[in-house]
Design an enzyme around this catalytic site. Structure first.
Site, PDB file in Angstrom:
ATOM      1  CG  ASP A 112      -6.399   8.115 -35.626  1.00 54.11           C
ATOM      2  OD1 ASP A 112      -7.100   7.101 -35.848  1.00 54.11           O
ATOM      3  OD2 ASP A 112      -6.588   8.864 -34.646  1.00 54.11           O
ATOM      4  CB  SER A 165     -12.135 -11.413 -37.485  1.00 50.22           C
ATOM      5  OG  SER A 165     -12.169 -12.311 -36.391  1.00 50.22           O
ATOM      6  CE1 TYR A 180     -11.386  -7.724 -33.900  1.00 54.80           C
ATOM      7  CE2 TYR A 180     -12.522  -9.830 -33.669  1.00 54.80           C
ATOM      8  CZ  TYR A 180     -11.519  -9.061 -34.243  1.00 54.80           C
ATOM      9  OH  TYR A 180     -10.663  -9.619 -35.155  1.00 54.80           O
ATOM     10  CE  LYS A 225     -11.998  -7.152 -37.477  1.00 55.52           C
ATOM     11  NZ  LYS A 225     -11.123  -6.487 -38.486  1.00 55.52           N
TER      12      LYS A 225
END
EC number: 1.1.1.209
Length: 343
Positions: free
Chosen positions: A107, A188, A200, A204
């Site tokens: 993890d 991304s 998100y 990134k």
């Protein structure tokens, strides 16, 4: 008459010489460009000599890019150490690969787990060090309009995609430096353009910054650092059903004012908009793994890799365009609000 002819011919030669000269320069320049293109491509094709004694560590191998990468590099002969989040993911991967491949439960958001895993990897690789570190683990988090969200909605993707990646890198870096190896960070197109609200794209963007600073810091050690920027791919990470479920869960807790502004049919309309962009979604995950492969095995790896037709032809070019054009094209994909003046 002869003098006149001589004079006349002399004048003609004077007029044509500059044209001839420019033509010659054009052809020489064209030949030079063709030669440079050939040498550039040839340079990119040069590979490292031996991979069978090289260890690589990949995070996020339960599914998606990481899973395919682990299986692909195992077949190529690398000594793969694949980090999985779940026991089931680990067992499934082991069943499809050779005895060379090792799995470990990790993890990336657990600092103690990362430290223990690093020590275990150190014992495995010994004096050879770690040739490749592929930071692939990531989550999408909640994708929703910014005014729907709380700070907690941002926390998970930033913890996994950014701090998890940084923590794994900092712990594994001495092993990579020992091998004068490679670090590959999977970012991304969301690190180039904020196409949605949520944590998100923030995570990134930050990965891109970390990648660039790390690349420059590691150059003196002979460590190459590359960043892969995939476009839209059909993976478990981007499952539209899960994304919609998260949106609906947030919608239920929104204030009446915000619901009135967006309208009851907003989520359904958003889904219909997404269906219209399905042609942009890549289904061939090997496009990303090929980028990883080049970054691992090329003598001259690239600093950035765009993966997917949409990334190369739309997202990356758009990221270089003026903000007004970016806004125009991206806002066309958004649903019109029911009553934005109801504030």
């Amino acid at each position: 008459m002869s003098l006149a002819r001589t004079s006349s011919s002399f004048i003609v030669r004077e007029r044509t010489t500059p044209v001839t000269y420019r033509r010659k320069m054009f052809f020489w320049l064209l030949a030079l460009l063709i030669l440079c293109h050939f040498l550039w491509n040839y340079k990119r094709q040069l590979k490292i000599a031996d991979i069978t004694d090289k260890y690589i560590f990949i995070t996020g191998c339960d599914t998606g890019f990481g899973n395919l990468a682990a299986r692909t590099f195992d077949k190529k002969g690398f000594r793969v150490i694949a980090a999985c989040l779940t026991e089931s993911g680990s067992k499934a991967l082991k069943a499809e690969t050779s005895e060379r491949l090792h799995t470990v439960l990790l993890d990336v958001t657990d600092p103690e787990n990362v430290k223990r895993t690093t020590q275990w990897v150190k014992d495995q690789v010994g004096e050879k060090g770690l040739w490749g570190l592929i930071n692939n683990a990531g989550v999408l988090g909640v994708l929703a309009p910014t005014d729907w969200l709380t700070v907690e909605d941002y926390r998970e993707p930033i913890e996994v995609n950014l701090f998890g990646l940084i923590n794994v890198t900092l712990n594994m870096l001495p092993l990579v430096k020992k091998a004068r190896g490679r670090v590959i960070n999977v970012s991304s197109i969301g690190g180039r353009l904020a196409f949605c609200g949520g944590g998100y794209t923030l995570s990134k963007y930050a990965v891109e910054g970390f990648n660039d600073s790390l690349r420059r810091d590691m150059k003196a050690f002979g460590v190459h650092v590359s960043c892969i920027e995939p476009g839209l791919f059909k993976t478990g990470l981007a499952d539209p059903l899960k994304t919609t479920e998260k949106k609906l869960a947030i919608w239920k807790h929104l204030s009446p004012d915000i619901k009135q502004q967006y309208g009851e049919g907003y989520i359904e309309k958003s889904l219909n908009k997404l269906k219209g962009t399905s042609s942009f979604v890549n289904v061939d995950l090997s496009l990303v793994v090929e980028c990883m492969d080049h970054a691992l095995t090329s003598l001259f790896p690239k600093t950035h890799y765009a993966a997917g037709k949409d990334a190369k032809t739309f997202w990356i070019p758009l990221s270089h365009m003026p903000a007004v054009l970016q806004d125009f094209l991206l806002l066309k994909q958004k649903v019109e609000l029911a009553n934005p003046k109801a504030v």
